[in-house]
Enzyme design. Structure first.
Site, short mmCIF file in Angstrom:
data_model
loop_
_atom_site.label_atom_id
_atom_site.label_comp_id
_atom_site.label_asym_id
_atom_site.label_seq_id
_atom_site.Cartn_x
_atom_site.Cartn_y
_atom_site.Cartn_z
N TYR A 193 5.53 -8.17 8.96
CA TYR A 193 5.59 -7.46 9.32
C TYR A 193 5.82 -5.90 10.40
O TYR A 193 6.23 -7.63 11.97
CB TYR A 193 4.36 -6.81 8.14
CG TYR A 193 4.13 -7.02 7.32
CD1 TYR A 193 4.00 -6.02 6.31
CD2 TYR A 193 3.61 -8.85 6.51
CE1 TYR A 193 3.72 -6.83 4.63
CE2 TYR A 193 2.93 -8.92 5.66
CZ TYR A 193 3.07 -8.01 4.68
OH TYR A 193 2.55 -8.18 3.48
N ARG A 237 -4.13 -4.57 7.84
CA ARG A 237 -5.07 -3.90 8.91
C ARG A 237 -6.36 -4.66 9.31
O ARG A 237 -6.91 -4.18 10.05
CB ARG A 237 -5.70 -3.34 7.18
CG ARG A 237 -4.79 -2.41 6.43
CD ARG A 237 -5.24 -1.74 5.31
NE ARG A 237 -4.93 -1.39 4.21
CZ ARG A 237 -6.19 -2.22 3.07
NH1 ARG A 237 -7.04 -1.40 3.41
NH2 ARG A 237 -5.98 -2.78 1.97
N ASP A 250 0.85 -1.36 -0.70
CA ASP A 250 -0.34 0.22 0.14
C ASP A 250 0.67 1.10 0.21
O ASP A 250 2.13 1.67 0.54
CB ASP A 250 -0.41 0.04 1.29
CG ASP A 250 -2.00 -1.32 1.03
OD1 ASP A 250 -1.88 -1.48 -0.13
OD2 ASP A 250 -2.85 -1.93 2.09
#
Length: 293
Positions: A65, A173, A37
């Site tokens: 991540y 997310r 993103d």
């Protein structure tokens, strides 16, 4: 120029932006193996030249991540770019409770991708439906979270920073929203950095600004296909068989099924795949003006 270039994608660039910049510099075909993103940073593997053919070897790689979760606020996009749609008090938050929730999410799950994502349904991306105010049915995807680790906890700001190792297709997310729900509140992903894609890590990357200042750094940093397949067994083909191989003819090979590095007497030609004792061409980086014998 054929190989893999690992970019440390900065914030506010799309993955397509990075591809376009490197394509302009190298004058080669360039692709990537997984979108990041615009507000996310970190490892973005680019495939340059004939290396675009190895995407099938990279597309299923696991990812690692570092995410920052902001609690108490929910946005329509589940990240910092969206509009606030609700707020909820954060109660009784402590390190033990956060660690417990992070442990609970480890394992296999079915995850519904967020509406603001690039997944296509009936020819349109989900975020296009979302921007039109339309909702569509999205099938859940099977994902797996292998490990999580709490890195920082700011009770005053209601923020959690954690590391997560997960399978391909995991939306962080959505993970952030699920963590917030388990903590009896709402939340959104404030920051995201991808620090590992398969065996490629953040310390192997180069910044896009560094490339703009010194284009030669691409030659220094590019990972050749030969080194990418360094754990594969080699097959050296004599001239007659090599010409047949390059022309797509199946060759008898008494070896087990799998991918192999193919060599002429002089150089690395590319890769081949053996299935049922038959060797067929896979990714060929040899150029016709090069000597092959």
């Amino acid at each position: 120029m054929d190989g893999i270039l690992l970019i440390n994608k900065p914030k506010d660039y799309t993955s397509h932006d990075i591809v376009a910049i490197v394509k302009k510099i190298t004058k080669e075909k360039v692709g990537h193996t997984g979108t990041l993103d615009p507000n996310a940073t970190g490892v973005l593997p680019l495939l340059i030249g004939k290396a675009t053919g190895i995407s099938k070897y990279l597309i299923n790689h696991d990812k690692t991540y570092i995410a920052t979760l902001k609690l108490g606020i929910k946005t329509d996009t589940a990240d910092a770019e969206g509009k606030i749609v609700s707020e909820k008090e954060v109660k009784d938050l402590n390190i033990e409770k956060v660690k417990k929730v992070l442990e609970e999410i480890i394992g296999k799950h079915e995850q519904i991708p967020p509406m603001y994502s690039a997944i296509k349904i009936k020819g349109k991306k989900l975020y296009e439906y979302a921007r039109m105010g339309k909702s569509v049915a999205v099938k859940p995807r099977k994902i797996e979270i292998y490990n999580t680790k709490l890195l920082d906890f700011d009770k005053k700001e209601n923020e959690i920073i954690f590391k997560i190792e997960c399978s391909k297709g995991t939306y962080i997310r959505t993970v952030c929203e699920e963590i917030a729900e388990k903590l009896d509140t709402v939340g959104f992903m404030k920051e995201l950095e991808r620090i590992k894609v398969g065996k490629f890590s953040i310390d192997q990357t180069v910044g896009i600004d560094d490339i703009r200042k010194n284009e030669d750094i691409i030659n220094e940093k590019i990972i050749t296909l030969e080194s990418f397949f360094n754990n594969k067994e080699s097959i050296i083909l004599e001239e007659s068989k090599l010409k047949l191989f390059l022309n797509g003819v199946l060759l008898e090979q008494d070896k087990t099924n799998g991918t192999y590095k193919i060599y002429s007497s002089y150089n690395f030609i590319g890769t081949g795949i053996i299935e049922n004792k038959k060797l067929k061409r896979d990714i060929i980086i040899w150029h016709k003006n090069e000597k092959v014998i």
